[in-house]
Motif scaffolding. Sequence first.
Motif, PDB file in Angstrom:
ATOM      1  N   ALA A   1       0.817  -1.213   0.000  1.00 23.39           N
ATOM      2  CA  ALA A   1       0.000   0.000   0.000  1.00 23.39           C
ATOM      3  C   ALA A   1       0.850   1.262   0.000  1.00 23.39           C
ATOM      4  CB  ALA A   1      -0.920  -0.001   1.219  1.00 23.39           C
TER       5      ALA A   1
ATOM      6  N   PRO B   1       1.247   6.498  -1.416  1.00 24.18           N
ATOM      7  CA  PRO B   1       0.105   5.569  -1.393  1.00 24.18           C
ATOM      8  C   PRO B   1      -1.042   6.022  -2.292  1.00 24.18           C
ATOM      9  CG  PRO B   1       0.865   6.004   0.840  1.00 24.18           C
ATOM     10  CD  PRO B   1       1.700   6.849  -0.075  1.00 24.18           C
ATOM     11  N   LYS B   2      -1.335   7.319  -2.265  1.00 26.48           N
ATOM     12  CA  LYS B   2      -2.501   7.809  -2.990  1.00 26.48           C
ATOM     13  C   LYS B   2      -2.309   7.735  -4.502  1.00 26.48           C
ATOM     14  CE  LYS B   2      -1.003  12.620  -2.638  1.00 26.48           C
ATOM     15  NZ  LYS B   2      -0.852  13.165  -3.982  1.00 26.48           N
TER      16      LYS B   2
ATOM     17  N   ILE C   1      -4.525   2.184  -5.827  1.00 28.65           N
ATOM     18  CA  ILE C   1      -4.971   1.059  -5.007  1.00 28.65           C
ATOM     19  C   ILE C   1      -6.072   1.551  -4.075  1.00 28.65           C
ATOM     20  CG2 ILE C   1      -2.791  -0.185  -4.977  1.00 28.65           C
ATOM     21  CD1 ILE C   1      -2.126   1.230  -2.386  1.00 28.65           C
TER      22      ILE C   1
ATOM     23  N   TYR D   1     -14.588   7.197   8.716  1.00 31.09           N
ATOM     24  CA  TYR D   1     -14.418   8.464   9.425  1.00 31.09           C
ATOM     25  C   TYR D   1     -15.661   8.718  10.277  1.00 31.09           C
ATOM     26  CZ  TYR D   1     -11.174   8.599   5.533  1.00 31.09           C
ATOM     27  OH  TYR D   1     -10.222   8.264   4.620  1.00 31.09           O
TER      28      TYR D   1
ATOM     29  N   ASN E   1     -18.161   9.783   3.737  1.00 29.39           N
ATOM     30  CA  ASN E   1     -17.058   8.832   3.819  1.00 29.39           C
ATOM     31  C   ASN E   1     -16.586   8.410   2.434  1.00 29.39           C
ATOM     32  OD1 ASN E   1     -15.809   7.365   6.274  1.00 29.39           O
ATOM     33  ND2 ASN E   1     -17.860   7.937   6.959  1.00 29.39           N
TER      34      ASN E   1
ATOM     35  N   PHE F   1     -15.054  11.473   0.436  1.00 27.07           N
ATOM     36  CA  PHE F   1     -13.809  12.098   0.917  1.00 27.07           C
ATOM     37  C   PHE F   1     -12.632  11.868  -0.040  1.00 27.07           C
ATOM     38  CE2 PHE F   1      -9.929  12.094   3.557  1.00 27.07           C
ATOM     39  CZ  PHE F   1      -9.997  13.378   4.057  1.00 27.07           C
ATOM     40  N   GLY F   2     -12.450  10.591  -0.408  1.00 31.80           N
ATOM     41  CA  GLY F   2     -11.334  10.260  -1.296  1.00 31.80           C
ATOM     42  C   GLY F   2     -11.494  10.870  -2.675  1.00 31.80           C
TER      43      GLY F   2
ATOM     44  N   GLU G   1     -13.113  13.643  -3.321  1.00 30.59           N
ATOM     45  CA  GLU G   1     -12.900  15.074  -3.152  1.00 30.59           C
ATOM     46  C   GLU G   1     -11.412  15.418  -3.188  1.00 30.59           C
ATOM     47  OE1 GLU G   1     -14.329  17.222   0.532  1.00 30.59           O
ATOM     48  OE2 GLU G   1     -16.087  16.047  -0.070  1.00 30.59           O
ATOM     49  N   THR G   2     -10.612  14.655  -2.409  1.00 26.88           N
ATOM     50  CA  THR G   2      -9.180  14.956  -2.369  1.00 26.88           C
ATOM     51  C   THR G   2      -8.555  14.764  -3.742  1.00 26.88           C
ATOM     52  OG1 THR G   2      -9.007  12.762  -1.423  1.00 26.88           O
ATOM     53  CG2 THR G   2      -8.537  14.575   0.021  1.00 26.88           C
ATOM     54  N   ARG G   3      -9.173  13.911  -4.559  1.00 22.98           N
ATOM     55  CA  ARG G   3      -8.651  13.692  -5.911  1.00 22.98           C
ATOM     56  C   ARG G   3      -9.164  14.736  -6.894  1.00 22.98           C
ATOM     57  NH1 ARG G   3      -7.796   9.295  -3.875  1.00 22.98           N
ATOM     58  NH2 ARG G   3      -6.028   8.103  -4.583  1.00 22.98           N
TER      59      ARG G   3
ATOM     60  N   ARG H   1     -16.385   2.311  -0.105  1.00 19.40           N
ATOM     61  CA  ARG H   1     -15.411   3.391  -0.195  1.00 19.40           C
ATOM     62  C   ARG H   1     -14.245   2.975  -1.087  1.00 19.40           C
ATOM     63  NH1 ARG H   1     -12.983   5.643   5.333  1.00 19.40           N
ATOM     64  NH2 ARG H   1     -11.911   3.653   5.251  1.00 19.40           N
TER      65      ARG H   1
ATOM     66  N   ARG I   1     -13.185   4.116  -5.747  1.00 16.65           N
ATOM     67  CA  ARG I   1     -11.925   4.554  -6.342  1.00 16.65           C
ATOM     68  C   ARG I   1     -11.679   3.905  -7.691  1.00 16.65           C
ATOM     69  NH1 ARG I   1      -8.368   5.388  -2.105  1.00 16.65           N
ATOM     70  NH2 ARG I   1      -6.674   5.228  -3.582  1.00 16.65           N
TER      71      ARG I   1
ATOM     72  N   LEU J   1      -7.343   4.647  10.749  1.00 15.40           N
ATOM     73  CA  LEU J   1      -8.091   5.798  10.241  1.00 15.40           C
ATOM     74  C   LEU J   1      -7.159   6.733   9.470  1.00 15.40           C
ATOM     75  CD1 LEU J   1     -11.052   6.083  10.748  1.00 15.40           C
ATOM     76  CD2 LEU J   1     -10.563   7.587  12.659  1.00 15.40           C
TER      77      LEU J   1
ATOM     78  N   ARG K   1      -4.787   8.529   4.293  1.00  9.79           N
ATOM     79  CA  ARG K   1      -3.616   8.693   3.414  1.00  9.79           C
ATOM     80  C   ARG K   1      -3.874   8.038   2.065  1.00  9.79           C
ATOM     81  NH1 ARG K   1       1.474   6.542   6.389  1.00  9.79           N
ATOM     82  NH2 ARG K   1       2.494   7.030   4.421  1.00  9.79           N
ATOM     83  N   LEU K   2      -4.492   6.834   2.106  1.00  9.92           N
ATOM     84  CA  LEU K   2      -4.809   6.168   0.849  1.00  9.92           C
ATOM     85  C   LEU K   2      -5.854   6.959   0.075  1.00  9.92           C
ATOM     86  CD1 LEU K   2      -4.821   2.475   1.974  1.00  9.92           C
ATOM     87  CD2 LEU K   2      -3.441   3.433   0.159  1.00  9.92           C
ATOM     88  N   ASP K   3      -6.702   7.674   0.799  1.00 11.71           N
ATOM     89  CA  ASP K   3      -7.699   8.514   0.136  1.00 11.71           C
ATOM     90  C   ASP K   3      -7.061   9.769  -0.447  1.00 11.71           C
ATOM     91  OD1 ASP K   3     -10.107   7.264   0.023  1.00 11.71           O
ATOM     92  OD2 ASP K   3     -10.813   7.951   1.969  1.00 11.71           O
ATOM     93  N   GLY K   4      -5.773   9.921  -0.230  1.00 11.67           N
ATOM     94  CA  GLY K   4      -5.078  11.036  -0.855  1.00 11.67           C
ATOM     95  C   GLY K   4      -4.940  12.263   0.028  1.00 11.67           C
ATOM     96  N   ALA K   5      -5.330  12.149   1.289  1.00 10.67           N
ATOM     97  CA  ALA K   5      -5.239  13.303   2.174  1.00 10.67           C
ATOM     98  C   ALA K   5      -3.841  13.387   2.765  1.00 10.67           C
ATOM     99  CB  ALA K   5      -6.278  13.196   3.291  1.00 10.67           C
TER     100      ALA K   5
ATOM    101  N   ARG L   1      -4.835  18.038   5.806  1.00 12.52           N
ATOM    102  CA  ARG L   1      -6.201  17.652   5.482  1.00 12.52           C
ATOM    103  C   ARG L   1      -6.713  16.599   6.459  1.00 12.52           C
ATOM    104  NH1 ARG L   1      -8.337  18.792   0.554  1.00 12.52           N
ATOM    105  NH2 ARG L   1     -10.280  17.773   0.013  1.00 12.52           N
TER     106      ARG L   1
ATOM    107  N   ARG M   1      -9.832  17.672   8.640  1.00 11.86           N
ATOM    108  CA  ARG M   1     -11.097  17.054   8.230  1.00 11.86           C
ATOM    109  C   ARG M   1     -11.474  15.809   9.043  1.00 11.86           C
ATOM    110  NH1 ARG M   1     -13.035  17.704   3.105  1.00 11.86           N
ATOM    111  NH2 ARG M   1     -14.708  16.387   3.919  1.00 11.86           N
ATOM    112  N   ILE M   2     -10.467  15.070   9.503  1.00 13.85           N
ATOM    113  CA  ILE M   2     -10.754  13.809  10.192  1.00 13.85           C
ATOM    114  C   ILE M   2     -10.526  13.932  11.697  1.00 13.85           C
ATOM    115  CG2 ILE M   2     -10.268  11.327  10.252  1.00 13.85           C
ATOM    116  CD1 ILE M   2     -10.875  11.924   7.456  1.00 13.85           C
TER     117      ILE M   2
ATOM    118  N   MET N   1     -13.166  15.016  15.401  1.00 15.65           N
ATOM    119  CA  MET N   1     -13.367  13.988  16.420  1.00 15.65           C
ATOM    120  C   MET N   1     -12.970  14.486  17.807  1.00 15.65           C
ATOM    121  SD  MET N   1     -11.726  10.720  14.445  1.00 15.65           S
ATOM    122  CE  MET N   1     -12.138   9.525  15.722  1.00 15.65           C
TER     123      MET N   1
END
Lengths: 362, 282
Positions: free
Chosen positions: A50, A72-73, A77, A87, A95, A98-99, A101-103, A146, A150, B173, B178-182, B186, B190-191, B195
């Motif tokens: 990852a 990773p992003k 993957i 989240y 949820n 989110f991914g 949006e960041t993209r 989620r 992707r 989490l 991080r995998l989501d690109g944040a 961020r 955001r996360i 919380m």
Amino acid sequence: MGALAIKNVTKRFGDTHILKGIDIHVDSGEFLILVGPSGCGKSTLMNIIAGLESPTSGEVHIADRVVNDVAPKDRDIAMVFQSYALYPTMNVRQNIAFGLETRGVPKREQEEIIARVAKMLQMDHLLDRKPGQLSGGQRQRVAMGRALARNPKLFLFDEPLSNLDAKLRVEMRTEIKQLHHRLKTTIVYVTHDQIEAMTLGDKIAVMKDGIIQQFGSPQQIYDAPANLFVAGFIGSPSMNFIPAHLASEGGAIGVSLQSGEAACFVPLPDSQRFARYVGKRVIVGIRPEQWDVANDGGGLDCKVDLTEPTGPDTIVFTQINGIEVQARLHPRDARAPGSVLHLRPDMGKVVLFDTETEIRIG
Amino acid sequence: MSKPWRGVLYAVLLIAAVYYLLPLYVMLSTSLKTMDEIRGGNLLSLPGAISFDAWRKAWGTACTGIECSGLSGYFWNSVRMVIPAVLISTALGALNGYVLSKWRFRGSELAFAMLLFGLYIPFQVLLLPMAQTLGWFGLARSMAGLVFVHVVCGIAGTTLFFRNFYVGIPDELIKAARLDGAGFWRIFLRIVLPMSLPILMVTLIWQFTQIWNDFLFGLVFSSGESQPITVGLNNLANTSTSVKEYNVNMAAALIAALPTIAVYVLAGKYFVRGLAAGAVKG
């Protein structure tokens, strides 16, 4: 085309070697299982794939591209975690978004993707709920949604079913398999559950102590385990390991089995491959279902110590060569504890292991 | 629990409550009396006729040294000091806690241990070196200097609060994000921060109380224009006139205490909830 290739990857924390040279090649669309007991390094390997951890040495290729230095992003993957890692302050829709949006996926496209994923996993009615309001199975579904949103080249599943109860686990297992059939995306799936490994995988890598013990199809691993560890780890109830002497009798090479007063010599088929072990001690591996009840003699009289009916089969416990042995029999053939059964191993399927190295012989 | 024991328990609680509330009652009732009534009456009696003169005087005209304009100036000084000091120290604590729990680096445990050390240093020890430092920065005897001192001294505590709260947030989490690109910010904004409401409230209340009630730094590191209300109250009570105006002193003390009381009343439930939040994993 190679979807994922891991080339001589090692990982070291100080003096602790977590991974000691891992080589794996997975073709596009395959379902790879990394299985092993806890602490075998499978989760570390997953994190390295990852990009959440970097290998000490070696290369990771995803879709024929070296990704060692790719974030990773940017590895194309998606990952599903054991704790789901949703989240908690966002609802299901957020949820998933989110991914995206960041993209920088445009708003309208985001909505389309969310609608598509929700439909695919039948969770339209959950979109406005927070993770805290969902059951374990629903959270699992959202976590998968989620990842699906992707549309990645590679899915990573890190023990995704471990937190579910037994019934739900079986349901979700089937669902994951169906999903894989439909999407045909390459999946790497970490588990410590050998049944999940057998049922889901196209290829299985059995790991222990940072080394891949065996890499092959589920059937290869089941029928021809590379060593004692793999043989014992895969299959439930576990393979019987019976210590025995390899002897030559009347031109045939075989092993002698003994139970109480009774004893018999069982010749091995195609036995010349074992020739150099004649006269030595070996470990005979016989799976519980590889026993037959022989009504015509030619087997071993065994006293039944205990029975465990499971419904379709009954597990019979007995003693052979001083070791507790389990035989999975048709309920019709099982006998009550205390009575005697005439058991005969299916020698065509039996495997032998070297006592010292624990590696399969022949 | 049996009935008589329950009775005893309630009696003990009642006595404790009265014991702690009595000074507040005396302050409040005295502040509403006239000087005549105070001289003639008894400490615990209710005011005969309620008069807000003492409050007015304490706020606007009481003498604090040679100046006679009450506590109002000091009060607003404290407000101007406490808001930036609380916000900055809390923000830095949250950021520190986030880094020390979720983005560990070589030596981050050592950094945390050294920060914790800051909790055990008596503030008196800091006075001289801090005065020197403020001098170098050109912040001596200014409001900015006072805010700086409170931020520096508050970071140890706020970092501890947030770090211990964030340790309870699963690492997965962060990995998922991080995998989501944040990235670092961020994920934080955001996360993690959304919380943090319980611990955020605890830290805000804690810091507000500490900084508003501080007397030592206010006395040493400020002068004239920038003195906080605790110093003003001290000056007011120590300014000798012919008579000791107990009602004015009491009203002044209450004015100084009101903001912290208000904060506890408004946000107290978050305080208890936040302190308990670390105990049970969510």
